[in-house]
Scaffold this active site. Structure first.
Site, PDB file in Angstrom:
ATOM      1  N   GLY A  12       0.755  -1.370   0.018  1.00 34.72           N
ATOM      2  CA  GLY A  12       0.073  -0.052   0.139  1.00 34.72           C
ATOM      3  C   GLY A  12       0.993   1.399   0.133  1.00 34.72           C
ATOM      4  N   SER A  13       1.886   1.372  -0.537  1.00 38.10           N
ATOM      5  CA  SER A  13       2.798   2.541  -0.527  1.00 38.10           C
ATOM      6  C   SER A  13       2.226   3.576  -1.451  1.00 38.10           C
ATOM      7  CB  SER A  13       4.275   2.191  -1.104  1.00 38.10           C
ATOM      8  OG  SER A  13       4.417   2.175  -2.364  1.00 38.10           O
ATOM      9  N   ASN A  14       1.481   3.112  -2.668  1.00 37.55           N
ATOM     10  CA  ASN A  14       0.689   4.220  -3.425  1.00 37.55           C
ATOM     11  C   ASN A  14      -0.361   4.475  -2.527  1.00 37.55           C
ATOM     12  OD1 ASN A  14       1.879   4.957  -6.210  1.00 37.55           O
ATOM     13  ND2 ASN A  14       2.020   2.441  -6.038  1.00 37.55           N
ATOM     14  N   MET A  91      -4.251  -6.743  -7.088  1.00 39.83           N
ATOM     15  CA  MET A  91      -3.418  -7.782  -7.982  1.00 39.83           C
ATOM     16  C   MET A  91      -4.461  -8.703  -8.454  1.00 39.83           C
ATOM     17  SD  MET A  91      -0.808  -6.061  -8.400  1.00 39.83           S
ATOM     18  CE  MET A  91       0.400  -7.227  -9.043  1.00 39.83           C
ATOM     19  N   ASN A 108      -6.077   3.068 -12.543  1.00 38.07           N
ATOM     20  CA  ASN A 108      -5.083   1.981 -11.917  1.00 38.07           C
ATOM     21  C   ASN A 108      -3.846   2.677 -12.200  1.00 38.07           C
ATOM     22  OD1 ASN A 108      -4.106  -0.560 -11.303  1.00 38.07           O
ATOM     23  ND2 ASN A 108      -3.531  -0.814 -13.506  1.00 38.07           N
ATOM     24  N   HIS A 110       0.154   1.428 -12.941  1.00 35.17           N
ATOM     25  CA  HIS A 110       0.834   0.445 -13.583  1.00 35.17           C
ATOM     26  C   HIS A 110       2.348   0.749 -13.604  1.00 35.17           C
ATOM     27  CE1 HIS A 110       1.739  -3.281 -15.991  1.00 35.17           C
ATOM     28  NE2 HIS A 110       2.323  -2.681 -16.668  1.00 35.17           N
ATOM     29  N   THR A 142     -10.407  -0.132 -18.138  1.00 36.90           N
ATOM     30  CA  THR A 142     -11.264  -0.859 -19.167  1.00 36.90           C
ATOM     31  C   THR A 142     -11.090  -2.306 -19.003  1.00 36.90           C
ATOM     32  OG1 THR A 142      -9.831  -0.752 -20.751  1.00 36.90           O
ATOM     33  CG2 THR A 142     -11.583   1.297 -20.595  1.00 36.90           C
ATOM     34  N   GLN A 174       8.307   7.799  -8.400  1.00 37.45           N
ATOM     35  CA  GLN A 174       7.683   8.583  -9.287  1.00 37.45           C
ATOM     36  C   GLN A 174       6.174   8.130  -9.384  1.00 37.45           C
ATOM     37  OE1 GLN A 174       8.704  11.282 -11.105  1.00 37.45           O
ATOM     38  NE2 GLN A 174      10.634  10.739 -10.139  1.00 37.45           N
TER      39      GLN A 174
END
Ligand code: GAR
Length: 204
Positions: A12-14, A91, A108, A110, A142, A174
């Site tokens: 869960g770092s994002n 995931m 999302n 990626h 999508t 980033q």
């Protein structure tokens, strides 16, 4: 502020980066709910420690019926009044049930510059391909895996001596900038900061 949900499967770092952005008064989203398909996801504790509602909806009891699992997710999202969904290291492949229900309102992140390296093991594959620029992408979800319209991308150089781990760490830094920036652009384009003119590596 627009109520959002974050779906995770792991550390869960994002999600953490989105939590930090949502804490700013001028940021246009607030987190109404965090969901994980994995009850052991370390990110669930991170979310709870931040005072957020965070639940696991384990996919394993639904092994024979993916859509039934997604109906449970969808019900939880709607009960919490969620308007946008951010997949952040979630995931599981989604069926058309959930992608259709949230079309245009599900994002999302990626870890590659799509359309290059859709799928798994993106950093290994980038190194094998000897690309010199790699990065991350935020896109709308999508039906096709990692195929939706691109909302933003950030690039990093691939350096001599990189391993999958060193490259992943450079991309992840980033990701943590890109995801909050891209979500801001979706929810409130007029107040979203423009990327710096000198910042050629970040484009939202
Ligand atoms: C991130 O690198 C994210 O881009 C990737 O999983 C990691 C999750 O890390 N997502 C995918 O590969 C989706 N196909 P996090 O849990 O620390 O945010």
């Amino acid at each position: 502020k627009t109520p959002i949900a974050i779906l995770i499967s792991g550390r869960g770092s994002n999600m953490r980066a989105l939590i930090d952005s949502c804490a700013r008064p001028d940021y246009p989203a607030r987190i109404a709910l965090v969901l994980s398909n994995n009850p052991d996801a370390p990110g669930l504790e991170v979310a709870r420690a931040a005072g957020l509602e965070a639940h696991a909806i384990d996919h394993r009891p639904y092994r024979r019926d993916r859509e039934a699992h997604e109906r449970a997710l969808d019900a939880a999202l709607r009960a919490a009044g969620v308007e946008y969904v951010c997949l952040a290291g979630y995931m599981r492949l989604l069926t058309p049930f959930l992608t259709t229900a949230w079309a245009g309102r599900m994002l999302n992140i990626h870890p590659s510059l799509l359309p290059a390296f859709a799928g798994l093991h993106t950093h290994e594959r980038a190194l094998e391909s000897r690309v010199r620029i790699h990065g991350c992408t935020v896109h709308l979800v999508t039906e096709g895996m990692d195929e939706g319209p691109i909302l933003g991308q950030a690039a990093v150089p691939v350096l001599a001596g990189d391993t999958p781990d060193t490259l992943a760490a450079r991309v992840l830094r980033q990701e943590h900038r890109l995801y909050p920036a891209a979500l801001h652009h979706v929810l409130a384009p007029r107040t979203a900061p423009e990327p710096h003119e000198t910042d050629c590596l970040l484009s939202v």
